[in-house]
Design a protein around this motif. Structure first.
Motif, PDB file in Angstrom:
ATOM      1  N   VAL A  57       0.838  -1.195   0.000  1.00  0.00           N
ATOM      2  CA  VAL A  57       0.000   0.000   0.000  1.00  0.00           C
ATOM      3  C   VAL A  57       0.876   1.249   0.000  1.00  0.00           C
ATOM      4  O   VAL A  57       0.591   2.232  -0.691  1.00  0.00           O
ATOM      5  N   GLU A  58       1.941   1.217   0.775  1.00  0.00           N
ATOM      6  CA  GLU A  58       2.873   2.348   0.799  1.00  0.00           C
ATOM      7  C   GLU A  58       3.491   2.567  -0.574  1.00  0.00           C
ATOM      8  O   GLU A  58       3.644   3.703  -1.028  1.00  0.00           O
ATOM      9  N   HIS A  59       3.843   1.464  -1.246  1.00  0.00           N
ATOM     10  CA  HIS A  59       4.406   1.574  -2.597  1.00  0.00           C
ATOM     11  C   HIS A  59       3.367   2.130  -3.569  1.00  0.00           C
ATOM     12  O   HIS A  59       3.684   2.989  -4.398  1.00  0.00           O
ATOM     13  N   MET A  60       2.144   1.645  -3.461  1.00  0.00           N
ATOM     14  CA  MET A  60       1.079   2.117  -4.361  1.00  0.00           C
ATOM     15  C   MET A  60       0.839   3.614  -4.208  1.00  0.00           C
ATOM     16  O   MET A  60       0.642   4.328  -5.199  1.00  0.00           O
ATOM     17  N   SER A  61       0.858   4.096  -2.973  1.00  0.00           N
ATOM     18  CA  SER A  61       0.519   5.494  -2.722  1.00  0.00           C
ATOM     19  C   SER A  61       1.534   6.465  -3.295  1.00  0.00           C
ATOM     20  O   SER A  61       1.265   7.668  -3.368  1.00  0.00           O
ATOM     21  N   SER A  62       2.695   5.961  -3.698  1.00  0.00           N
ATOM     22  CA  SER A  62       3.727   6.837  -4.266  1.00  0.00           C
ATOM     23  C   SER A  62       3.769   6.780  -5.786  1.00  0.00           C
ATOM     24  O   SER A  62       4.624   7.423  -6.402  1.00  0.00           O
ATOM     25  N   GLN A  63       2.867   6.019  -6.406  1.00  0.00           N
ATOM     26  CA  GLN A  63       2.887   5.875  -7.859  1.00  0.00           C
ATOM     27  C   GLN A  63       2.273   7.090  -8.543  1.00  0.00           C
ATOM     28  O   GLN A  63       1.379   7.761  -8.006  1.00  0.00           O
ATOM     29  N   TRP A  64       2.732   7.345  -9.772  1.00  0.00           N
ATOM     30  CA  TRP A  64       2.282   8.517 -10.514  1.00  0.00           C
ATOM     31  C   TRP A  64       0.791   8.479 -10.833  1.00  0.00           C
ATOM     32  O   TRP A  64       0.117   9.509 -10.853  1.00  0.00           O
ATOM     33  N   TRP A  65       0.276   7.265 -11.072  1.00  0.00           N
ATOM     34  CA  TRP A  65      -1.120   7.176 -11.472  1.00  0.00           C
ATOM     35  C   TRP A  65      -2.080   7.521 -10.334  1.00  0.00           C
ATOM     36  O   TRP A  65      -3.227   7.898 -10.581  1.00  0.00           O
ATOM     37  N   VAL A  66      -1.590   7.398  -9.090  1.00  0.00           N
ATOM     38  CA  VAL A  66      -2.417   7.831  -7.971  1.00  0.00           C
ATOM     39  C   VAL A  66      -2.593   9.351  -8.015  1.00  0.00           C
ATOM     40  O   VAL A  66      -3.691   9.874  -7.800  1.00  0.00           O
ATOM     41  N   TYR A  67      -1.512  10.047  -8.327  1.00  0.00           N
ATOM     42  CA  TYR A  67      -1.591  11.498  -8.451  1.00  0.00           C
ATOM     43  C   TYR A  67      -2.472  11.896  -9.631  1.00  0.00           C
ATOM     44  O   TYR A  67      -3.207  12.897  -9.579  1.00  0.00           O
ATOM     45  N   ALA A  68      -2.418  11.123 -10.711  1.00  0.00           N
ATOM     46  CA  ALA A  68      -3.259  11.401 -11.872  1.00  0.00           C
ATOM     47  C   ALA A  68      -4.738  11.242 -11.524  1.00  0.00           C
ATOM     48  O   ALA A  68      -5.579  12.063 -11.914  1.00  0.00           O
ATOM     49  N   LEU A  69      -5.054  10.170 -10.772  1.00  0.00           N
ATOM     50  CA  LEU A  69      -6.440   9.963 -10.362  1.00  0.00           C
ATOM     51  C   LEU A  69      -6.912  11.071  -9.417  1.00  0.00           C
ATOM     52  O   LEU A  69      -8.065  11.507  -9.483  1.00  0.00           O
ATOM     53  N   LEU A  70      -6.014  11.518  -8.551  1.00  0.00           N
ATOM     54  CA  LEU A  70      -6.365  12.605  -7.645  1.00  0.00           C
ATOM     55  C   LEU A  70      -6.666  13.886  -8.430  1.00  0.00           C
ATOM     56  O   LEU A  70      -7.610  14.613  -8.112  1.00  0.00           O
ATOM     57  N   ALA A  71      -5.878  14.140  -9.478  1.00  0.00           N
ATOM     58  CA  ALA A  71      -6.127  15.313 -10.321  1.00  0.00           C
ATOM     59  C   ALA A  71      -7.475  15.208 -11.020  1.00  0.00           C
ATOM     60  O   ALA A  71      -8.213  16.197 -11.138  1.00  0.00           O
ATOM     61  N   LEU A  72      -7.820  14.007 -11.484  1.00  0.00           N
ATOM     62  CA  LEU A  72      -9.118  13.799 -12.119  1.00  0.00           C
ATOM     63  C   LEU A  72     -10.258  14.026 -11.120  1.00  0.00           C
ATOM     64  O   LEU A  72     -11.316  14.559 -11.473  1.00  0.00           O
ATOM     65  N   TRP A  73     -10.034  13.605  -9.863  1.00  0.00           N
ATOM     66  CA  TRP A  73     -11.058  13.820  -8.840  1.00  0.00           C
ATOM     67  C   TRP A  73     -11.282  15.303  -8.607  1.00  0.00           C
ATOM     68  O   TRP A  73     -12.425  15.752  -8.500  1.00  0.00           O
ATOM     69  N   VAL A  74     -10.193  16.071  -8.526  1.00  0.00           N
ATOM     70  CA  VAL A  74     -10.328  17.516  -8.322  1.00  0.00           C
ATOM     71  C   VAL A  74     -11.088  18.134  -9.484  1.00  0.00           C
ATOM     72  O   VAL A  74     -11.977  18.986  -9.301  1.00  0.00           O
ATOM     73  N   LEU A  75     -10.783  17.684 -10.708  1.00  0.00           N
ATOM     74  CA  LEU A  75     -11.492  18.189 -11.881  1.00  0.00           C
ATOM     75  C   LEU A  75     -12.975  17.829 -11.803  1.00  0.00           C
ATOM     76  O   LEU A  75     -13.844  18.661 -12.076  1.00  0.00           O
ATOM     77  N   GLY A  76     -13.259  16.591 -11.425  1.00  0.00           N
ATOM     78  CA  GLY A  76     -14.654  16.167 -11.295  1.00  0.00           C
ATOM     79  C   GLY A  76     -15.388  16.917 -10.211  1.00  0.00           C
ATOM     80  O   GLY A  76     -16.579  17.221 -10.343  1.00  0.00           O
ATOM     81  N   PHE A  77     -14.689  17.240  -9.124  1.00  0.00           N
ATOM     82  CA  PHE A  77     -15.303  17.983  -8.018  1.00  0.00           C
ATOM     83  C   PHE A  77     -15.820  19.332  -8.483  1.00  0.00           C
ATOM     84  O   PHE A  77     -16.909  19.770  -8.085  1.00  0.00           O
ATOM     85  N   PHE A  78     -15.055  20.004  -9.353  1.00  0.00           N
ATOM     86  CA  PHE A  78     -15.448  21.334  -9.813  1.00  0.00           C
ATOM     87  C   PHE A  78     -16.410  21.296 -10.993  1.00  0.00           C
ATOM     88  O   PHE A  78     -16.963  22.326 -11.369  1.00  0.00           O
ATOM     89  N   THR A  79     -16.607  20.124 -11.602  1.00  0.00           N
ATOM     90  CA  THR A  79     -17.520  20.026 -12.743  1.00  0.00           C
ATOM     91  C   THR A  79     -18.865  19.416 -12.364  1.00  0.00           C
ATOM     92  O   THR A  79     -19.920  19.936 -12.732  1.00  0.00           O
ATOM     93  N   VAL A  80     -18.865  18.315 -11.628  1.00  0.00           N
ATOM     94  CA  VAL A  80     -20.132  17.656 -11.272  1.00  0.00           C
ATOM     95  C   VAL A  80     -20.424  17.717  -9.785  1.00  0.00           C
ATOM     96  O   VAL A  80     -21.501  17.312  -9.350  1.00  0.00           O
TER      97      VAL A  80
END
Length: 302
Positions: free
Chosen positions: A79-102
């Protein structure tokens, strides 16, 4: 009509009970209630159920990925290794975008406001799937810890093993939040529906008078997307003019100016031993509405 305001016809506005202005002479804040003309008291719709499920799944997935960022002490290695992966940051960015759109609940709060006519019900209903989703994510993380501890770990000292204490605390808080929301939701729905029935009855049976808003006072409070005001209403009865104080809840771009036309419905409450007078104030749909064009003055600093 005072001031040079923005005018529009409310006769073509089918959503004033959702966007405001909504007046109440006996409720305030999140308990100010409305119901659209000709509409029945709030119902739980399939669309709302779909939004609840979608919101819960969304926050469960987001929580599983993001919570290790905030509860980073003593994580299971993978889990610690997963949390440092780039795609986690990408998903977080998508969430922020979704938060402001829907929005955080995929329009659930607005759907609940349209149905039950109350910010209090909408807030509880929107919060429930969010907290439930986060609780599910925490539950999965605790299951991961349980699986990790079920395997032998030779060569590791006890203090070197992952510690789930932060996840246990967070899960306890989330479970308590879900319990409170589950208990409070039906209570708030029953109260809102009772208020809506009173409003619908007063429209049908109450004496109707024409009036105007003569004073609007900003309370510097905001509940959800609505800002709060104190207003003074004057309406003309068969025996002369009458003045009442009413709370008003509305969006910042729909703040009435002095002279805003309203209808006053006067009748009695039902239920209980003593009947009390009830006054319903609503926009007069037959008149042009005049709103303050400067919505920036109604921003609430947090």
């Amino acid at each position: 009509m005072s001031g040079a305001g923005r005018t529009e016809s409310l006769a073509e506005d089918e959503q004033w009970w959702v966007d405001g202005p909504i007046f109440s002479t006996r409720r305030q804040g999140a308990r100010i209630t409305a119901v659209g003309p000709g509409r029945v008291p709030g119902r739980f719709t399939p669309g709302m159920l779909f939004r609840i499920a979608l919101t819960a799944v969304f926050w469960a997935g987001l929580g599983f990925l993001v919570l290790p960022k905030f509860l980073s002490q003593g994580l299971v290695p993978w889990v610690e290794h997963m949390s440092s992966q780039w795609w986690v940051y990408a998903l977080l960015a998508l969430w922020v975008l979704g938060f402001f759109t829907v929005g955080s609940a995929f329009g659930l709060s607005r759907a609940a406001t349209r149905s039950y006519g109350q910010q209090g019900v909408a807030s509880v209903l929107a919060a429930l799937p969010i907290v439930l989703g986060l609780l599910a994510a925490l539950g999965v993380h605790l299951w991961v810890y349980a699986e990790f501890y079920s395997q032998p770990h030779r060569g590791l000292e006890p203090w070197e093993l992952p510690d789930p204490v932060l996840f246990v605390i967070a899960a306890t808080v989330a479970a308590a939040g879900v319990l409170v929301l589950v208990v409070w939701l039906p209570i708030s729905i029953v109260r809102a529906r009772h208020e809506q029935r009173d409003i619908a009855r007063l429209r049908d049976e109450g004496a109707r008078f024409s009036g105007v808003v003569v004073n609007v006072r900003f309370r510097h409070e905001q509940i959800g997307s609505f800002v709060q005001f104190d207003t003074t209403i004057v309406f003309t009865t068969l025996t002369g003019d009458r003045s009442v104080e009413a709370r008003m809840s509305t969006s910042s771009d729909r703040v009435p100016l002095s002279g805003f036309a309203v209808r006053a419905f006067v009748g009695d409450t039902r239920g209980g031993r003593a009947r009390r007078e009830m006054i319903l104030i609503e926009p007069d749909l037959s008149q042009q509405a005049c709103f303050d064009p400067d919505s920036s003055k109604y921003s609430v600093r947090t």
